[in-house]
Design a protein around this motif. Sequence first.
Motif, PDB file in Angstrom:
ATOM      1  N   THR A  14       0.821  -1.217   0.000  1.00 19.30           N
ATOM      2  CA  THR A  14       0.000   0.000   0.000  1.00 19.30           C
ATOM      3  C   THR A  14       0.854   1.267   0.000  1.00 19.30           C
ATOM      4  O   THR A  14       0.600   2.175  -0.814  1.00 19.30           O
ATOM      5  N   LEU A  18       0.805   4.120  -3.045  1.00 25.53           N
ATOM      6  CA  LEU A  18       0.554   5.553  -2.883  1.00 25.53           C
ATOM      7  C   LEU A  18       1.715   6.398  -3.406  1.00 25.53           C
ATOM      8  O   LEU A  18       1.498   7.400  -4.097  1.00 25.53           O
ATOM      9  N   VAL A  69      -4.208   6.627   3.139  1.00 26.38           N
ATOM     10  CA  VAL A  69      -5.268   5.723   3.568  1.00 26.38           C
ATOM     11  C   VAL A  69      -4.867   5.105   4.906  1.00 26.38           C
ATOM     12  O   VAL A  69      -3.711   5.190   5.322  1.00 26.38           O
ATOM     13  N   ASP A  70      -5.825   4.476   5.548  1.00 28.52           N
ATOM     14  CA  ASP A  70      -5.580   3.788   6.813  1.00 28.52           C
ATOM     15  C   ASP A  70      -5.414   2.299   6.504  1.00 28.52           C
ATOM     16  O   ASP A  70      -6.406   1.613   6.246  1.00 28.52           O
ATOM     17  N   ALA A  85      -7.197  -1.494   3.004  1.00 29.95           N
ATOM     18  CA  ALA A  85      -6.987  -0.113   3.428  1.00 29.95           C
ATOM     19  C   ALA A  85      -8.321   0.625   3.360  1.00 29.95           C
ATOM     20  O   ALA A  85      -9.142   0.349   2.491  1.00 29.95           O
ATOM     21  N   ARG A  86      -8.501   1.558   4.294  1.00 28.38           N
ATOM     22  CA  ARG A  86      -9.725   2.364   4.346  1.00 28.38           C
ATOM     23  C   ARG A  86      -9.376   3.807   3.981  1.00 28.38           C
ATOM     24  O   ARG A  86      -8.430   4.384   4.527  1.00 28.38           O
ATOM     25  N   SER A  87     -10.156   4.369   3.068  1.00 30.66           N
ATOM     26  CA  SER A  87      -9.959   5.765   2.685  1.00 30.66           C
ATOM     27  C   SER A  87     -10.639   6.676   3.698  1.00 30.66           C
ATOM     28  O   SER A  87     -11.443   6.227   4.525  1.00 30.66           O
ATOM     29  N   SER A  93     -10.261  -0.778   0.060  1.00 29.07           N
ATOM     30  CA  SER A  93      -9.644  -1.552  -1.012  1.00 29.07           C
ATOM     31  C   SER A  93      -9.232  -2.862  -0.360  1.00 29.07           C
ATOM     32  O   SER A  93      -8.786  -2.887   0.795  1.00 29.07           O
ATOM     33  N   LYS A 113     -12.308   0.278  -4.039  1.00 27.97           N
ATOM     34  CA  LYS A 113     -13.527   1.006  -3.701  1.00 27.97           C
ATOM     35  C   LYS A 113     -14.719   0.123  -3.353  1.00 27.97           C
ATOM     36  O   LYS A 113     -15.768   0.182  -3.974  1.00 27.97           O
TER      37      LYS A 113
END
Length: 119
Positions: A14, A18, A69-70, A85-87, A93, A113
């Motif tokens: 991740t 990014l 993202v988290d 991962a959480r936006s 995702s 998403k």
Amino acid sequence: MPDTDRAREPEDLTPLFLARANAGDVDGLVALYAPDAVLAVGEVVARGHEEIRRFYEGLLRKRSHFPAVDPLPVIRSGPLALTMARSARGTLSVEVARQGDDGTWVWTIDQLKVAPDGA
């Protein structure tokens, strides 16, 4: 963030994504995927490196910034891992990663998403 260009752990994928997306590095993004990977945004939009490359070329033409993202905890089972991962908007995702013979990790399935109820 890893200090190499390859994911040594599934957790590296991740941050590498990014960094490469924000740098506009399509080749770098494609390198995060297995040659036979499947990428979906709701439904499958790309299979394999050629289609994944076209997808990201189009996406990067439209969008130049990808916010942080988290990352959620990775779930591992031998040479497979589930990364998530959480936006900031609450979308997720979810990816399946595979460890190669050289010890590095790539995504084999990527579902972008996923919107949980209410997000």
